[in-house]
Design a protein around this motif. Structure first.
Motif, PDB file in Angstrom:
ATOM      1  N   LYS A  11     -38.261 -18.631   5.161  1.00 50.55           N
ATOM      2  CA  LYS A  11     -37.995 -17.540   4.575  1.00 50.55           C
ATOM      3  C   LYS A  11     -38.937 -16.925   3.590  1.00 50.55           C
ATOM      4  O   LYS A  11     -39.314 -15.846   3.652  1.00 50.55           O
ATOM      5  CB  LYS A  11     -36.558 -17.285   3.849  1.00 50.55           C
ATOM      6  CG  LYS A  11     -35.385 -17.313   5.195  1.00 50.55           C
ATOM      7  CD  LYS A  11     -34.054 -17.613   4.526  1.00 50.55           C
ATOM      8  CE  LYS A  11     -33.647 -16.240   3.893  1.00 50.55           C
ATOM      9  NZ  LYS A  11     -32.089 -16.252   3.235  1.00 50.55           N
ATOM     10  N   LYS A  12     -39.102 -17.903   2.667  1.00 53.37           N
ATOM     11  CA  LYS A  12     -40.019 -17.546   1.670  1.00 53.37           C
ATOM     12  C   LYS A  12     -41.881 -17.368   2.044  1.00 53.37           C
ATOM     13  O   LYS A  12     -42.210 -16.360   1.942  1.00 53.37           O
ATOM     14  CB  LYS A  12     -40.550 -18.986   0.539  1.00 53.37           C
ATOM     15  CG  LYS A  12     -41.475 -18.551  -0.642  1.00 53.37           C
ATOM     16  CD  LYS A  12     -41.369 -19.648  -1.339  1.00 53.37           C
ATOM     17  CE  LYS A  12     -42.201 -19.459  -2.658  1.00 53.37           C
ATOM     18  NZ  LYS A  12     -43.586 -18.963  -2.457  1.00 53.37           N
TER      19      LYS A  12
ATOM     20  N   LYS B 196     -41.387 -13.833   3.792  1.00 50.68           N
ATOM     21  CA  LYS B 196     -41.160 -12.828   2.941  1.00 50.68           C
ATOM     22  C   LYS B 196     -42.371 -12.546   2.065  1.00 50.68           C
ATOM     23  O   LYS B 196     -42.940 -11.262   1.586  1.00 50.68           O
ATOM     24  CB  LYS B 196     -40.128 -13.281   1.759  1.00 50.68           C
ATOM     25  CG  LYS B 196     -39.701 -12.158   0.814  1.00 50.68           C
ATOM     26  CD  LYS B 196     -38.475 -12.554  -0.199  1.00 50.68           C
ATOM     27  CE  LYS B 196     -38.213 -11.507  -1.072  1.00 50.68           C
ATOM     28  NZ  LYS B 196     -37.125 -12.167  -2.102  1.00 50.68           N
TER      29      LYS B 196
ATOM     30  N   GLU C 213     -44.724  -8.783   1.684  1.00 46.25           N
ATOM     31  CA  GLU C 213     -44.626  -8.259   0.359  1.00 46.25           C
ATOM     32  C   GLU C 213     -46.323  -8.039   0.148  1.00 46.25           C
ATOM     33  O   GLU C 213     -46.641  -7.146  -0.666  1.00 46.25           O
ATOM     34  CB  GLU C 213     -44.244  -9.242  -0.586  1.00 46.25           C
ATOM     35  CG  GLU C 213     -42.617  -9.353  -0.757  1.00 46.25           C
ATOM     36  CD  GLU C 213     -42.070  -9.922  -1.775  1.00 46.25           C
ATOM     37  OE1 GLU C 213     -42.724 -11.097  -2.440  1.00 46.25           O
ATOM     38  OE2 GLU C 213     -40.961  -9.781  -2.001  1.00 46.25           O
TER      39      GLU C 213
ATOM     40  N   LYS D  21     -35.465  -2.024   4.063  1.00 44.12           N
ATOM     41  CA  LYS D  21     -35.822  -3.404   3.932  1.00 44.12           C
ATOM     42  C   LYS D  21     -36.057  -4.545   5.107  1.00 44.12           C
ATOM     43  O   LYS D  21     -35.242  -4.268   6.099  1.00 44.12           O
ATOM     44  CB  LYS D  21     -34.681  -4.123   2.942  1.00 44.12           C
ATOM     45  CG  LYS D  21     -35.117  -5.209   2.214  1.00 44.12           C
ATOM     46  CD  LYS D  21     -34.000  -5.904   1.411  1.00 44.12           C
ATOM     47  CE  LYS D  21     -34.377  -7.127   0.681  1.00 44.12           C
ATOM     48  NZ  LYS D  21     -33.433  -7.550  -0.154  1.00 44.12           N
TER      49      LYS D  21
ATOM     50  N   ILE E 196     -34.544 -10.626   7.561  1.00 43.89           N
ATOM     51  CA  ILE E 196     -35.348 -12.136   7.536  1.00 43.89           C
ATOM     52  C   ILE E 196     -33.958 -13.171   7.532  1.00 43.89           C
ATOM     53  O   ILE E 196     -33.265 -13.063   6.654  1.00 43.89           O
ATOM     54  CB  ILE E 196     -36.156 -12.528   6.546  1.00 43.89           C
ATOM     55  CG1 ILE E 196     -37.460 -11.575   6.511  1.00 43.89           C
ATOM     56  CG2 ILE E 196     -36.843 -13.809   6.670  1.00 43.89           C
ATOM     57  CD1 ILE E 196     -38.430 -11.690   5.344  1.00 43.89           C
TER      58      ILE E 196
ATOM     59  N   SER F 104     -37.533 -12.041  11.985  1.00 46.66           N
ATOM     60  CA  SER F 104     -38.095 -11.358  10.659  1.00 46.66           C
ATOM     61  C   SER F 104     -38.417  -9.894  11.290  1.00 46.66           C
ATOM     62  O   SER F 104     -39.331  -9.882  12.358  1.00 46.66           O
ATOM     63  CB  SER F 104     -39.361 -12.101  10.292  1.00 46.66           C
ATOM     64  OG  SER F 104     -40.267 -12.522  11.304  1.00 46.66           O
TER      65      SER F 104
END
Length: 273
Positions: free
Chosen positions: A197-198, A201, A205, A215, A218, A232
């Motif tokens: 997820k990181k 993400k 970003e 938004k 995810i 995602s």
């Protein structure tokens, strides 16, 4: 007596013909004036419509509608000048039109479907659409009164009868200002979900094309026998869709490789231009 009778009849025809010459000349002049007016009005209507509307199909329809209407009026008045009963002509044309309508039912159906597309505008020139019945898709390059012209991503031209379009569902991929890219990855059960997820993400970003609102979604979508389905779903402007898709796909793949994330099966759901 017979010779006298024949000469009298011929003379009567000649006299009648001579009497009709002025009316015939007036009728011809009137028709030519009407034809000239029709051409002038057609060009004037075309200029006005092109100034106030971007719809090429509706412009052509109104333009030729005005042109043909003036010619029909000029023709009927010209016939009336030389003594032809226009009511009889209209009746004959109406009967002929009914017969032609039965013979060309499908053609007329495409015509009426063309009117629906031109006036209700489910799509416009430049939109990327897909028809549900034929599973044909492409960018709309022209909307005609009988058919719609599509151009595929590999530059093929597809001509679809309008009836096939209006009688089934139409998917318009570019009608809205924003679109969502659906990435679906199947990952192994021993994959670190927080790391997964990181990575995604952070990539979203860093990319300025990814919208903050709505938004991005995810997370884990489902769990199967041998893998988990990780999704995602970022939102982008419609015009950025494909560029963002290819860039993001490459970035995600590289980051997954750097972190030893195994993808036994990849399913990416994308469609349209």
């Amino acid at each position: 007596m017979k010779g006298i009778s024949e000469s009298t009849t011929i003379q009567a025809f000649l006299d009648a013909g001579i009497e009709k010459i002025p009316s015939l000349l007036y009728a011809i002049i009137f028709f030519l004036i009407g034809l000239t007016i029709a051409k002038i009005c057609r060009k004037a209507v075309s200029r006005v419509l092109k100034k106030y509307t971007n719809g090429k199909g509706i412009t052509n329809f109104i333009e030729y509608g005005v042109y043909i209407s003036i010619i029909v009026i000029a023709t009927l008045n010209s016939l009336d000048m030389i003594g032809v009963k226009t009511t009889s002509v209209v009746t004959i044309v109406g009967a002929a039109g009914f017969s032609v309508g039965l013979a060309f039912k499908e053609l007329l159906s495409n015509l009426s479907s063309g009117f629906i597309i031109l006036f209700f505008k489910p799509f416009e020139i430049g939109d990327y659409i897909q028809t549900s019945d034929t599973n044909v898709e492409g960018t709309v390059s022209d909307i005609q009164i009988f058919s719609t012209i599509l151009k595929t991503p590999d530059n093929k031209t597809i001509i679809i009868p309008n009836l096939q379009i209006t009688s089934n569902n139409i998917i318009n991929y570019t009608h809205q200002n924003i679109r969502r890219i659906d990435f679906v990855f199947n990952v192994e059960y021993n994959t670190d979900i927080n790391l997964l997820k990181k990575i995604v993400k952070d990539i979203f970003e860093e990319d300025k094309r990814i919208l903050k609102d709505p938004k991005p979604l995810i997370g884990i979508n489902s769990m199967g026998n041998n893998s988990m389905e990780f999704v995602s779903k970022p939102w982008v402007k419609t015009e950025d869709y494909w560029d963002a898709y290819y860039d993001l796909m490459e970035k995600i793949k590289n980051k997954f490789d750097e972190n030893n994330i195994v993808l036994p099966y990849v399913n990416v759901m994308v469609k349209g231009k």
